[in-house]
Design a protein around this motif. Structure first.
Motif, PDB file in Angstrom:
ATOM      1  N   LYS A   1       5.838  12.507  12.679  1.00  0.00           N
ATOM      2  CA  LYS A   1       6.072  11.987  11.328  1.00  0.00           C
ATOM      3  C   LYS A   1       7.518  11.515  11.252  1.00  0.00           C
ATOM      4  N   ILE A   2       7.772  10.573  10.368  1.00  0.00           N
ATOM      5  CA  ILE A   2       9.136  10.091  10.130  1.00  0.00           C
ATOM      6  C   ILE A   2       9.813  11.072   9.180  1.00  0.00           C
ATOM      7  N   SER A   3      10.950  11.614   9.597  1.00  0.00           N
ATOM      8  CA  SER A   3      11.697  12.522   8.729  1.00  0.00           C
ATOM      9  C   SER A   3      12.890  11.823   8.067  1.00  0.00           C
ATOM     10  N   ARG A   4      13.309  10.704   8.638  1.00  0.00           N
ATOM     11  CA  ARG A   4      14.421   9.941   8.060  1.00  0.00           C
ATOM     12  C   ARG A   4      14.280   8.490   8.502  1.00  0.00           C
ATOM     13  N   LEU A   5      14.516   7.593   7.565  1.00  0.00           N
ATOM     14  CA  LEU A   5      14.572   6.158   7.863  1.00  0.00           C
ATOM     15  C   LEU A   5      15.879   5.631   7.299  1.00  0.00           C
TER      16      LEU A   5
ATOM     17  N   ASP B   1       9.460  15.849   2.940  1.00  0.00           N
ATOM     18  CA  ASP B   1      10.876  15.928   2.571  1.00  0.00           C
ATOM     19  C   ASP B   1      11.715  14.816   3.211  1.00  0.00           C
ATOM     20  N   ALA B   2      11.080  13.748   3.632  1.00  0.00           N
ATOM     21  CA  ALA B   2      11.781  12.651   4.318  1.00  0.00           C
ATOM     22  C   ALA B   2      12.860  12.035   3.426  1.00  0.00           C
ATOM     23  N   LEU B   3      13.930  11.592   4.064  1.00  0.00           N
ATOM     24  CA  LEU B   3      14.990  10.840   3.401  1.00  0.00           C
ATOM     25  C   LEU B   3      14.869   9.394   3.834  1.00  0.00           C
ATOM     26  N   ILE B   4      14.808   8.494   2.866  1.00  0.00           N
ATOM     27  CA  ILE B   4      14.705   7.065   3.147  1.00  0.00           C
ATOM     28  C   ILE B   4      15.948   6.412   2.569  1.00  0.00           C
ATOM     29  N   ASP B   5      16.725   5.808   3.441  1.00  0.00           N
ATOM     30  CA  ASP B   5      18.041   5.306   3.064  1.00  0.00           C
ATOM     31  C   ASP B   5      18.117   3.794   3.261  1.00  0.00           C
ATOM     32  N   TYR B   6      17.982   3.081   2.144  1.00  0.00           N
ATOM     33  CA  TYR B   6      18.110   1.630   2.127  1.00  0.00           C
ATOM     34  C   TYR B   6      19.480   1.216   1.566  1.00  0.00           C
ATOM     35  N   SER B   7      20.449   2.118   1.543  1.00  0.00           N
ATOM     36  CA  SER B   7      21.704   1.868   0.828  1.00  0.00           C
ATOM     37  C   SER B   7      22.481   0.660   1.346  1.00  0.00           C
ATOM     38  N   GLU B   8      22.484   0.410   2.642  1.00  0.00           N
ATOM     39  CA  GLU B   8      23.218  -0.751   3.164  1.00  0.00           C
ATOM     40  C   GLU B   8      22.558  -2.067   2.775  1.00  0.00           C
TER      41      GLU B   8
ATOM     42  N   ASP C   1       0.856  -1.183   0.000  1.00  0.00           N
ATOM     43  CA  ASP C   1       0.000   0.000   0.000  1.00  0.00           C
ATOM     44  C   ASP C   1       0.897   1.239   0.000  1.00  0.00           C
ATOM     45  N   TRP C   2       1.471   1.505  -1.151  1.00  0.00           N
ATOM     46  CA  TRP C   2       2.496   2.548  -1.269  1.00  0.00           C
ATOM     47  C   TRP C   2       1.965   3.930  -0.912  1.00  0.00           C
ATOM     48  N   ASP C   3       0.743   4.228  -1.251  1.00  0.00           N
ATOM     49  CA  ASP C   3       0.186   5.542  -0.936  1.00  0.00           C
ATOM     50  C   ASP C   3       0.003   5.749   0.567  1.00  0.00           C
ATOM     51  N   ALA C   4      -0.148   4.674   1.315  1.00  0.00           N
ATOM     52  CA  ALA C   4      -0.269   4.789   2.778  1.00  0.00           C
ATOM     53  C   ALA C   4       1.018   5.345   3.390  1.00  0.00           C
ATOM     54  N   LEU C   5       2.145   5.183   2.700  1.00  0.00           N
ATOM     55  CA  LEU C   5       3.410   5.690   3.232  1.00  0.00           C
ATOM     56  C   LEU C   5       3.367   7.206   3.420  1.00  0.00           C
ATOM     57  N   ASP C   6       2.554   7.903   2.621  1.00  0.00           N
ATOM     58  CA  ASP C   6       2.435   9.361   2.743  1.00  0.00           C
ATOM     59  C   ASP C   6       1.958   9.763   4.138  1.00  0.00           C
ATOM     60  N   GLU C   7       1.209   8.893   4.770  1.00  0.00           N
ATOM     61  CA  GLU C   7       0.662   9.167   6.104  1.00  0.00           C
ATOM     62  C   GLU C   7       1.745   9.163   7.182  1.00  0.00           C
ATOM     63  N   TYR C   8       2.844   8.446   6.952  1.00  0.00           N
ATOM     64  CA  TYR C   8       3.846   8.225   7.983  1.00  0.00           C
ATOM     65  C   TYR C   8       5.073   9.117   7.868  1.00  0.00           C
TER      66      TYR C   8
ATOM     67  N   THR D   1       8.919   9.916  -2.946  1.00  0.00           N
ATOM     68  CA  THR D   1       8.466   9.614  -4.312  1.00  0.00           C
ATOM     69  C   THR D   1       9.373   8.586  -4.971  1.00  0.00           C
ATOM     70  N   GLU D   2      10.694   8.778  -4.861  1.00  0.00           N
ATOM     71  CA  GLU D   2      11.644   7.833  -5.471  1.00  0.00           C
ATOM     72  C   GLU D   2      11.560   6.466  -4.809  1.00  0.00           C
ATOM     73  N   ILE D   3      11.424   6.456  -3.497  1.00  0.00           N
ATOM     74  CA  ILE D   3      11.387   5.181  -2.782  1.00  0.00           C
ATOM     75  C   ILE D   3      10.110   4.413  -3.092  1.00  0.00           C
ATOM     76  N   LYS D   4       8.999   5.105  -3.201  1.00  0.00           N
ATOM     77  CA  LYS D   4       7.758   4.411  -3.560  1.00  0.00           C
ATOM     78  C   LYS D   4       7.897   3.756  -4.931  1.00  0.00           C
ATOM     79  N   GLN D   5       8.505   4.441  -5.877  1.00  0.00           N
ATOM     80  CA  GLN D   5       8.709   3.858  -7.207  1.00  0.00           C
ATOM     81  C   GLN D   5       9.658   2.662  -7.128  1.00  0.00           C
ATOM     82  N   PHE D   6      10.718   2.788  -6.320  1.00  0.00           N
ATOM     83  CA  PHE D   6      11.638   1.663  -6.127  1.00  0.00           C
ATOM     84  C   PHE D   6      10.903   0.457  -5.540  1.00  0.00           C
ATOM     85  N   LEU D   7      10.060   0.683  -4.545  1.00  0.00           N
ATOM     86  CA  LEU D   7       9.353  -0.422  -3.910  1.00  0.00           C
ATOM     87  C   LEU D   7       8.435  -1.138  -4.897  1.00  0.00           C
ATOM     88  N   VAL D   8       7.745  -0.375  -5.729  1.00  0.00           N
ATOM     89  CA  VAL D   8       6.878  -0.981  -6.748  1.00  0.00           C
ATOM     90  C   VAL D   8       7.694  -1.915  -7.641  1.00  0.00           C
ATOM     91  N   GLU D   9       8.821  -1.428  -8.125  1.00  0.00           N
ATOM     92  CA  GLU D   9       9.651  -2.208  -9.054  1.00  0.00           C
ATOM     93  C   GLU D   9      10.520  -3.236  -8.332  1.00  0.00           C
TER      94      GLU D   9
END
Length: 151
Positions: free
Chosen positions: A127-131, A40-47, A29-36, A56-64
Motif C-alpha cells: 500500500k502507498i503510505s506517502r505520496l 493513515d497515508a500522507l499525500i503531499d501536493y504542496s509543491e 474515481d475517488w473511492d478507488a483511491l482507498d484501494e491504493y 479524506t482531505e485529499i479526496k475532497q480537494f480532488l473533487v473541488e
C-alpha cells in the motif's frame, strides 16, 4: 544487476499501485483511491498545488480542485525502486497534460513532476503510505490558474 523473484514481484506490485493511483485520478474515481493507500497515508501536493493532507482531505480537494479541469491524463515512466524488506520507495517521472477552462475558452497546459512514493507491505499486500509530488516544470499555465498555484 540480478533481481530475485521476490524483488521482481514487488516491483510489479508497486508499479500497479502507481498506475492504479493515476487511473483512479484520471477517471475521477475517488473511492478507488482507498484501494491504493493506507488509511493513515500522507499525500503531499504542496509543491505543485499547495495542498497536503490525509486521504479524506485529499479526496475532497480532488473533487473541488479538479472541477475546472476538463480533461487530464497521467503518463508515468522511468521508475526507480528502493525496496528494503517490507518498505519501499520509488521515484517516477510523471508527464501530466491538462485542458482547463474558466468559462468561454480553454487552454492546454502541462505539468512535469516526479512522484515519490513510500510503500509498506501490509496483510493485504503493498500500500502507498506517502505520496509526494516534486515539481519539475509547468508549461502554458494560464494566468488565472497560475495565481492559485505555489511559485
Amino acid at each position: 544487476m540480478t533481481l530475485s523473484m521476490q524483488e521482481m514481484s514487488d516491483r510489479f506490485e508497486l508499479q500497479d499501485l502507481i498506475v492504479g493511483y493515476c487511473y483512479a485520478v484520471d477517471n475521477r474515481d475517488w473511492d478507488a483511491l482507498d484501494e491504493y493507500f493506507t488509511q493513515d497515508a500522507l499525500i503531499d501536493y504542496s509543491e505543485m498545488v499547495g495542498v497536503r493532507g490525509g486521504l479524506t482531505e485529499i479526496k475532497q480537494f480532488l473533487v473541488e480542485g479538479l472541477s475546472p479541469i476538463l480533461a487530464y491524463q497521467h503518463a508515468v515512466s522511468t521508475t526507480k525502486y528502493a525496496i528494503d524488506g517490507d518498505t519501499a520507495r520509488t521515484k517516477t517521472v510523471c508527464y501530466n497534460p491538462m485542458t482547463v477552462s474558466q468559462g468561454q475558452s480553454s487552454d492546454t497546459l502541462v505539468f512535469g513532476l516526479w512522484y515519490i512514493h513510500d510503500f509498506i507491505r501490509t496483510e493485504q499486500g503493498w500500500k502507498i503510505s506517502r505520496l509526494y509530488e516534486q515539481k519539475c516544470y509547468r508549461i502554458n499555465v494560464p494566468d488565472w490558474l497560475a495565481e492559485q498555484l505555489p511559485s
